[in-house]
Design a protein around this motif. Structure first.
Motif, PDB file in Angstrom:
ATOM      1  N   HIS A  88       0.984  -1.114   0.032  1.00 48.32           N
ATOM      2  CA  HIS A  88       0.019   0.232   0.102  1.00 48.32           C
ATOM      3  C   HIS A  88       0.770   1.114  -0.066  1.00 48.32           C
ATOM      4  O   HIS A  88       1.850   1.250   0.508  1.00 48.32           O
ATOM      5  N   LEU A 137       0.471   5.586   0.137  1.00 47.70           N
ATOM      6  CA  LEU A 137      -0.138   6.871   0.145  1.00 47.70           C
ATOM      7  C   LEU A 137       0.494   7.553  -0.989  1.00 47.70           C
ATOM      8  O   LEU A 137       1.517   8.252  -0.672  1.00 47.70           O
ATOM      9  N   PHE A 146      -4.959   6.682  -1.793  1.00 49.24           N
ATOM     10  CA  PHE A 146      -4.244   5.600  -0.963  1.00 49.24           C
ATOM     11  C   PHE A 146      -4.489   4.404  -1.986  1.00 49.24           C
ATOM     12  O   PHE A 146      -5.595   3.969  -2.507  1.00 49.24           O
ATOM     13  N   THR A 147      -3.046   3.812  -2.459  1.00 50.27           N
ATOM     14  CA  THR A 147      -3.204   3.092  -3.727  1.00 50.27           C
ATOM     15  C   THR A 147      -2.030   1.888  -3.666  1.00 50.27           C
ATOM     16  O   THR A 147      -1.447   1.856  -2.595  1.00 50.27           O
ATOM     17  N   SER A 189      -7.225   1.128  -5.657  1.00 52.89           N
ATOM     18  CA  SER A 189      -7.196   1.975  -4.802  1.00 52.89           C
ATOM     19  C   SER A 189      -8.036   1.829  -3.712  1.00 52.89           C
ATOM     20  O   SER A 189      -8.982   1.110  -3.918  1.00 52.89           O
ATOM     21  N   MET A 234     -10.316   6.435   0.901  1.00 54.00           N
ATOM     22  CA  MET A 234      -9.360   7.256   2.040  1.00 54.00           C
ATOM     23  C   MET A 234     -10.264   8.168   2.573  1.00 54.00           C
ATOM     24  O   MET A 234     -10.812   9.105   2.178  1.00 54.00           O
ATOM     25  N   PRO A 274      -2.716  10.595   7.690  1.00 54.78           N
ATOM     26  CA  PRO A 274      -4.142  10.054   7.390  1.00 54.78           C
ATOM     27  C   PRO A 274      -4.555   9.440   8.603  1.00 54.78           C
ATOM     28  O   PRO A 274      -4.085   9.180   9.659  1.00 54.78           O
ATOM     29  N   TYR A 277      -6.524   3.140   8.383  1.00 54.09           N
ATOM     30  CA  TYR A 277      -7.403   2.660   7.509  1.00 54.09           C
ATOM     31  C   TYR A 277      -7.426   1.117   7.503  1.00 54.09           C
ATOM     32  O   TYR A 277      -6.387   0.393   7.790  1.00 54.09           O
ATOM     33  N   GLN A 305      -0.237   5.653   7.387  1.00 53.23           N
ATOM     34  CA  GLN A 305       0.874   6.136   6.466  1.00 53.23           C
ATOM     35  C   GLN A 305       1.322   7.713   6.596  1.00 53.23           C
ATOM     36  O   GLN A 305       0.377   8.462   6.137  1.00 53.23           O
TER      37      GLN A 305
END
Lengths: 284, 101
Positions: free
Chosen positions: A25, A27, A48-49, A57, A60, A123, A126, A137
Motif C-alpha cells: 500500500h 499513500l 491511497f493505492t 485504490s 481514503m 491520514p 485505514y 501512513q
C-alpha cells in the motif's frame, strides 16, 4: 502418485503468485513538479493505492492533518501551515468502482517565498479488511522554490518518518538517494523498506491512473523492491528511472494497536527523479 | 528572471563561487507594493545584501538592505522598472518589473 499432486500444488501456488496483486500500500501525495523556479499554484492529489500496479485504490477518509512545514530563515524554527481547508473530496477510479480520494490546490501566495516546503499528510488509520489490520501512513513530499535550500533535512517529529539525507526534489536519474528510518525520532535498524515506482501517470481529468504503465516488471520482486536499513537505520537506493519513487518503511511507528486491532504505522517519502538533459558544448 | 539566473550561473558556474550561487525573486503583493527575496544556493543568509529599485533609465528610485529573512518591500513604481540584487560584482541579479506578478 506423488508427483502429480505436488505438481498441481506447485502450479496452483505459482498461479496465485502470478495473479496476486502487489501488496504494498502506498499513500500517493502527488504534485506535478517539486523543483520550481518560481512559486505557483500547486495542485495536489492524495490517493491511497498500490503505486506500481496503479490499482486497486482504497477508500481514503479525510486526513487528520495536511500541512507544510517551512523555515522562514536560517536559524529560525520551522513553521507549519494548515492545508486542510484546501482539501476537496473526489472519487478515484479503482478497478470497476470509484473510491474516495482527495485533491487540493495550494495558492501561490502560500508558496511564493524562496526555499523548501515539506508537505505532510497524516491520514486516519485505514482498516485493511483482508489482513484485519489498520494501516496509517505518514507521508511526506518536498517542494523547493527558487533553489534556496530550507528545512529539507529537518525531521518533523512524526511517529513514523523517513529522514531525507538527499534533497528529495534534486535527484538525477541513476543518482543515489539516502535516508534514515525513524520511529518517534529514533533510528530503526534492519527494518524493511519497500521501494516502488509510480508506474501509472495520473489522469486527473478522469480521476484515474492511466491504464498503461511505464514499466512492465519481469518479476514481483521488481515491482515492490524490498531493502533493509542498516544498523544505524540508514538506507540508500540508486534511482534508475526519472519520475516518482516512493519509499515506505513499514510498521515502524510506536503505536501498534487501534480500535482493538493491530496498527501498522508506516513512513512514506516520495522522491522525484529528473533525467540528465543532453550534453551541450565542449566537455571540460 | 530565468535568463538572469542562467546568465549568472554561466558566469560563476566554473569559478570558485560555484557552491554559492545567488538567487532572487520578487512578488506583487496586490496592494501597490512588491516584496523581493534573496538567498544563496548553499543556504547562506542574504541579510544585509543591497537591493535597488531602478527606473527605465537606470535611476535609483529606492534602495534597501534585505532583512534577516532575506526580504525587502517596496512601493511598486508606475511605469517600467527593474530590481537589482547586489551581493558583489559576480553576484548581481536583475528582475524586470514586467516579470513581477
Amino acid at each position: 502418485m506423488f508427483l502429480r499432486p505436488l505438481a498441481v500444488l506447485l502450479v496452483t501456488a505459482m498461479a496465485s503468485l502470478v495473479t496476486a496483486p502487489a501488496t504494498a500500500h502506498f499513500l500517493v501525495v502527488h504534485t506535478p513538479k517539486t523543483a520550481l523556479l518560481r512559486g505557483e499554484d500547486l495542485p495536489f492529489h492524495l490517493i491511497f493505492t498500490h503505486a506500481f500496479a496503479g490499482e486497486p485504490s482504497m477508500a481514503m477518509d479525510k486526513p487528520e492533518r495536511f500541512y507544510f512545514s517551512r523555515r522562514p530563515a536560517a536559524g529560525e524554527p520551522s513553521e507549519e501551515v494548515d492545508l486542510l481547508p484546501y482539501l476537496q473530496a473526489i472519487d478515484w477510479q479503482s478497478e470497476d468502482s470509484r473510491v474516495p480520494a482527495w485533491r487540493a490546490t495550494i495558492p501561490r501566495n502560500l508558496v511564493r517565498s524562496l526555499g523548501d516546503y515539506q508537505f505532510v499528510v497524516e491520514p486516519a488509520p485505514y482498516l485493511e479488511a483482508g489482513e484485519d489490520i489498520y494501516i496509517q501512513q505518514f507521508a511526506k513530499v518536498m517542494v523547493n522554490v527558487g533553489g534556496v535550500p530550507g528545512n529539507w533535512s529537518e525531521t518533523l517529529g512524526l511517529p513514523a518518518e523517513i529522514h531525507a539525507l538527499n534533497k528529495p526534489y534534486a535527484n538525477w536519474t541513476s543518482g543515489v538517494f539516502r535516508g534514515v528510518v525513524l520511529s518517534d525520532g529514533v533510528p530503526v535498524p534492519f527494518t524493511q523498506i519497500e521501494v516502488e515506482y509510480l508506474n501509472h501517470a495520473l489522469d486527473v481529468d478522469n480521476r484515474r491512473f492511466e491504464e498503461q504503465g511505464q514499466i512492465t516488471a519481469p518479476h514481483p520482486s521488481l515491482e515492490a523492491i524490498v531493502i533493509l536499513s542498516n544498523a544505524q537505520g540508514e538506507f540508500s537506493f540508486a534511482l534508475p528511472k526519472a519520475g516518482w519513487w516512493g519509499f515506505a518503511a513499514l510498521n515502524v511507528g510506536p503505536t501498534k494497536e487501534h480500535a482493538g486491532k493491530p496498527l501498522s504505522q508506516d513512513a512514506i517519502l516520495w522522491v522525484q527523479v529528473t533525467d540528465l538533459p543532453p550534453l551541450t558544448g565542449t566537455r571540460p | 528572471m530565468i535568463r538572469q539566473l542562467l546568465g549568472l550561473y554561466l558566469l560563476v558556474g566554473w569559478g570558485t563561487a560555484h557552491a554559492h550561487t545567488p538567487l532572487f525573486d520578487c512578488f506583487d503583493n496586490g496592494d501597490e507594493t512588491l516584496t523581493c527575496e534573496g538567498g544563496f544556493s548553499d543556504g547562506a543568509s542574504a541579510e544585509g545584501v543591497g537591493v535597488r529599485l531602478l527606473d527605465q533609465q537606470g535611476k535609483v528610485l529606492e534602495q534597501a538592505k534585505l532583512d534577516a529573512r532575506g526580504s525587502a518591500t517596496f512601493k511598486r513604481p508606475a511605469g517600467g522598472f527593474s530590481v537589482v540584487f547586489d551581493a558583489g560584482a559576480e553576484h548581481q541579479i536583475t528582475v524586470l518589473g514586467d516579470d513581477i506578478s
